[in-house]
Scaffold this motif. Structure first.
Motif, PDB file in Angstrom:
ATOM      1  N   PHE A  71      44.442  39.513 -67.225  1.00 20.57           N
ATOM      2  CA  PHE A  71      45.660  39.961 -67.875  1.00 20.57           C
ATOM      3  C   PHE A  71      46.833  39.670 -66.943  1.00 20.57           C
ATOM      4  O   PHE A  71      46.681  39.042 -65.903  1.00 20.57           O
ATOM      5  N   TYR A 107      49.862  43.697 -63.895  1.00 15.42           N
ATOM      6  CA  TYR A 107      49.813  45.166 -63.898  1.00 15.42           C
ATOM      7  C   TYR A 107      48.597  45.726 -64.604  1.00 15.42           C
ATOM      8  O   TYR A 107      48.505  46.923 -64.803  1.00 15.42           O
ATOM      9  N   ALA A 108      47.639  44.889 -64.991  1.00 14.12           N
ATOM     10  CA  ALA A 108      46.428  45.411 -65.619  1.00 14.12           C
ATOM     11  C   ALA A 108      45.327  45.714 -64.609  1.00 14.12           C
ATOM     12  O   ALA A 108      44.231  46.088 -64.989  1.00 14.12           O
ATOM     13  N   ILE A 109      45.595  45.565 -63.309  1.00  9.60           N
ATOM     14  CA  ILE A 109      44.578  46.023 -62.362  1.00  9.60           C
ATOM     15  C   ILE A 109      44.782  47.523 -62.179  1.00  9.60           C
ATOM     16  O   ILE A 109      45.880  48.039 -62.348  1.00  9.60           O
ATOM     17  N   PHE A 110      43.696  48.234 -61.873  1.00  8.63           N
ATOM     18  CA  PHE A 110      43.740  49.693 -61.871  1.00  8.63           C
ATOM     19  C   PHE A 110      44.400  50.219 -60.597  1.00  8.63           C
ATOM     20  O   PHE A 110      43.896  49.981 -59.502  1.00  8.63           O
ATOM     21  N   PRO A 111      45.490  50.955 -60.738  1.00  8.80           N
ATOM     22  CA  PRO A 111      46.194  51.426 -59.543  1.00  8.80           C
ATOM     23  C   PRO A 111      45.380  52.437 -58.734  1.00  8.80           C
ATOM     24  O   PRO A 111      45.637  52.626 -57.555  1.00  8.80           O
ATOM     25  N   TRP A 112      44.417  53.098 -59.392  1.00  5.84           N
ATOM     26  CA  TRP A 112      43.635  54.128 -58.681  1.00  5.84           C
ATOM     27  C   TRP A 112      42.401  53.557 -58.003  1.00  5.84           C
ATOM     28  O   TRP A 112      41.620  54.291 -57.428  1.00  5.84           O
ATOM     29  N   TYR A 144      45.296  49.886 -51.793  1.00  7.20           N
ATOM     30  CA  TYR A 144      45.543  50.169 -53.200  1.00  7.20           C
ATOM     31  C   TYR A 144      46.611  49.200 -53.720  1.00  7.20           C
ATOM     32  O   TYR A 144      47.445  48.725 -52.946  1.00  7.20           O
ATOM     33  N   ARG A 148      49.417  49.482 -55.141  1.00 10.52           N
ATOM     34  CA  ARG A 148      50.831  49.730 -54.848  1.00 10.52           C
ATOM     35  C   ARG A 148      51.240  49.170 -53.475  1.00 10.52           C
ATOM     36  O   ARG A 148      52.426  48.961 -53.229  1.00 10.52           O
ATOM     37  N   LEU A 155      46.942  49.325 -71.695  1.00 11.26           N
ATOM     38  CA  LEU A 155      46.515  48.108 -71.006  1.00 11.26           C
ATOM     39  C   LEU A 155      45.284  48.377 -70.130  1.00 11.26           C
ATOM     40  O   LEU A 155      44.370  47.555 -70.056  1.00 11.26           O
ATOM     41  N   TYR A 156      45.238  49.543 -69.475  1.00 12.62           N
ATOM     42  CA  TYR A 156      44.088  49.893 -68.631  1.00 12.62           C
ATOM     43  C   TYR A 156      42.849  50.094 -69.494  1.00 12.62           C
ATOM     44  O   TYR A 156      41.742  49.708 -69.114  1.00 12.62           O
ATOM     45  N   ALA A 178      41.664  46.743 -70.530  1.00 11.95           N
ATOM     46  CA  ALA A 178      40.992  46.086 -69.401  1.00 11.95           C
ATOM     47  C   ALA A 178      39.603  46.674 -69.210  1.00 11.95           C
ATOM     48  O   ALA A 178      38.644  45.943 -68.947  1.00 11.95           O
ATOM     49  N   PRO A 226      41.111  59.120 -64.131  1.00  7.96           N
ATOM     50  CA  PRO A 226      42.067  58.785 -63.065  1.00  7.96           C
ATOM     51  C   PRO A 226      43.449  58.428 -63.600  1.00  7.96           C
ATOM     52  O   PRO A 226      44.465  58.743 -62.976  1.00  7.96           O
ATOM     53  N   PRO A 242      44.640  59.458 -53.769  1.00  6.77           N
ATOM     54  CA  PRO A 242      45.159  58.763 -52.581  1.00  6.77           C
ATOM     55  C   PRO A 242      45.927  57.487 -52.928  1.00  6.77           C
ATOM     56  O   PRO A 242      46.617  56.938 -52.080  1.00  6.77           O
ATOM     57  N   TRP A 243      45.804  57.049 -54.192  1.00  5.39           N
ATOM     58  CA  TRP A 243      46.470  55.798 -54.562  1.00  5.39           C
ATOM     59  C   TRP A 243      47.951  55.991 -54.852  1.00  5.39           C
ATOM     60  O   TRP A 243      48.682  55.022 -54.969  1.00  5.39           O
ATOM     61  N   LEU A 244      48.367  57.266 -54.976  1.00  2.00           N
ATOM     62  CA  LEU A 244      49.776  57.498 -55.300  1.00  2.00           C
ATOM     63  C   LEU A 244      50.622  57.474 -54.042  1.00  2.00           C
ATOM     64  O   LEU A 244      50.158  57.770 -52.947  1.00  2.00           O
ATOM     65  N   GLU A 245      51.887  57.156 -54.255  1.00  2.00           N
ATOM     66  CA  GLU A 245      52.818  57.204 -53.144  1.00  2.00           C
ATOM     67  C   GLU A 245      53.120  58.662 -52.811  1.00  2.00           C
ATOM     68  O   GLU A 245      53.103  59.513 -53.682  1.00  2.00           O
TER      69      GLU A 245
END
Lengths: 259, 263
Positions: free
Chosen positions: A81, A84-89, A130, A132, B150-151, B154, B172, B248-251
């Protein structure tokens, strides 16, 4: 050569408010094993819909779309995709290993495969980072690695470089070309960028503005392995202009009536 | 231009300046000392109540009620919210009712809760649980529904099945908004417990403030306010830290010089 993908008479109609929208109108396409096909068309022409039908995410209203399976337990397809379709978590490693994990591949094995692909897209230093913490171009390398690591029969790519800036895009096109040339999987690549399509593809298929139909196709004459330098070839400019001539009317039609 | 030292000086200096102004206003007779005890007296009173264990006992009573009620309400709200967010028909059936009940001020139903649960601890814990439940269930439902499509696409494209989808994508993806709900709920729980203790308790910070009013000791009321403020800040910080540990992935959302806090 045997056809890896056979799309025959696929029509897709979205019910819509009041008037149904015909996204695809009797589209037929054959893709032989190992071919890199680029589908180019104006925005909203249904090229992404076609890809989603191939991926089994959207049912078609009539017609058939089939991908020939292999003998091993490989997945039929993997989708790339936009970035931005990769999982941020999930970390880079977890993202790249995602498809394998969903298929129940044991952890050591899937992490080894994922690490190999992370290395091939040049992100070894960022295995545990990650998304971000990554730039847009790096994120899309993760998206590409996620699809390749899944080792599918067919790769389906939906404007994977569409959201990137022009320079990052050129770099990634070149990388994608080299990644692909290493094992030459069958690819259906959707884009609105003509030069991207010529640089990457063996064949460029043109779609009309809605309802999406196949309008024309062009064979790309450049030999493999090829690199970004073919963009300097006069034949590149010639083909590019030829495709644009065919596409122009469709792009104008897609913009709607002039005020 | 942002200078971190200057910012810190301003952030610390401004309240000190205001407190000084307050003290000055009383000494010069601009403010009535019977209603606005001077900060010096408030601090001395606070210190006395702190060292003789009075505040600790009342704080412990309030915190225990809040924690017990919050745990029950948040657990129930989380479970219900995840179910409502995932199952559309459940959402269609129950969302209007939940929204309607949510807007009723929780303090308004305290008499009813006391009628049902009696005058003991149970009624206080129940009212906190109810207040927490509604905030958590509404935020959790919205969080699950709001997971970026979108997630989900995916996830499906890579063959995630129902349970995998929930564990790897939905949960998540919804967690940040769920935590926002938890943080709001804990803040509300503090407000509700104080109000409940005003009328229906023999201990707790709310009771302590009410008792100070009945016995006309405004400096003790102010000591109670300090405790409530500290509890509010502490709870915010605790939830924030747990959130960072879980996500932990968040800013980091801690407000810093020149940055906006989105938390």
């Amino acid at each position: 050569m045997s056809a890896k993908i056979i799309v025959s008479d696929v029509t897709k109609i979205y019910p819509g408010q009041g008037r149904p929208v015909v996204a695809l109108d009797r589209v037929s396409l054959k893709v032989p094993e190992g071919e890199f096909v680029c589908i180019v068309g104006p925005s909203g022409c249904g090229k992404s819909t076609l890809l989603r039908i191939l991926a089994g995410l959207v049912p078609c209203s009539s017609g058939t779309a089939a991908i020939a399976g292999g003998d091993r337990g490989k997945p039929l397809h993997s989708l790339v995709f936009q970035e931005y379709a990769i999982f941020p978590w999930k970390t880079v490693l977890q993202n790249v290993a995602f498809g394998l994990q969903m298929r129940g591949v044991a952890r050591p094995e899937r992490e080894a495969t994922a690490c190999e692909w992370i290395g091939r897209v040049g992100l070894s230093e960022f295995t545990d980072a990650y998304p971000r913490q990554l730039s847009g171009g790096m994120r899309q390398r993760v998206g590409i690695a996620r699809a390749f690591a899944n080792d599918p029969e067919v790769l389906l790519m939906d404007e994977p470089l569409g959201a990137l800036d022009a320079q990052t895009r050129l770099i990634l096109m070149d990388e994608l070309l080299h990644l692909w040339e290493a094992d030459r999987k069958t690819v259906v690549y959707v884009t609105h960028d003509i030069e991207e399509a010529i640089l990457l593809g063996d064949r460029v298929v043109l779609m009309t503005a809605r309802p999406g139909r196949l309008k024309a196709e062009f064979t790309v004459p450049f030999t493999r392995p090829r690199g970004i330098e073919v963009m300097g070839d006069p034949a590149f400019a010639g083909l590019s202009y030829q495709i644009w001539e065919a596409l122009r009317d469709e792009a104008i039609a897609a913009m709607g009536p002039r005020a | 231009m942002s200078d971190p030292h200057r910012d810190r000086l301003l952030a610390l200096g401004a309240p000190i300046f205001l407190v000084g102004l307050w003290e000055l206003a009383i000494r010069t007779g601009v403010l009535d000392a019977r209603f606005f005890p001077p900060p010096s007296l408030v601090i001395l009173t606070f210190w006395r109540l702190l060292t003789d264990g009075t505040l600790a006992a009342h704080t412990a009573a309030s915190v225990t009620r809040v924690l017990a009620g919050f745990a029950i309400g948040a657990a129930a709200g989380l479970a219900a919210g995840l179910a409502l967010g995932t199952v559309r028909s459940l959402r269609v059936a129950l969302e209007p009712t939940i929204s309607a009940l949510y807007v009723i001020p929780k303090v308004a139903i305290l008499p009813l809760v006391m009628l049902i649960f009696g005058l003991g601890e149970a009624s206080k814990i129940a009212i906190i649980a109810i207040a927490t439940f509604f905030i958590v269930v509404i935020n959790t439902t919205a969080a699950v529904v709001g997971v970026e499509p979108l997630y989900i696409e995916a996830g499906r494209a890579f063959g995630a099945r129902r349970l995998q989808m929930f564990a790897h994508i939905i949960l998540p993806g919804a967690l940040p908004a769920i935590f926002t709900g938890m943080r709001l709920a804990l803040g509300t729980a503090l407000i509700v417990i104080i109000a409940a203790e005003f009328v229906a308790a023999k201990d707790g910070i709310g009771y302590f403030i009410w008792f100070a009013w009945n016995t006309l000791r405004p400096e003790e009321m102010f000591a109670g306010f300090i405790v409530i403020g500290a509890l509010g800040m502490l709870s915010y910080e605790v939830v924030r830290r747990i959130g960072r540990r879980v996500m932990p992935w968040l800013e980091d959302d801690r407000p810093r010089g020149g940055r906006v806090d989105h938390g």
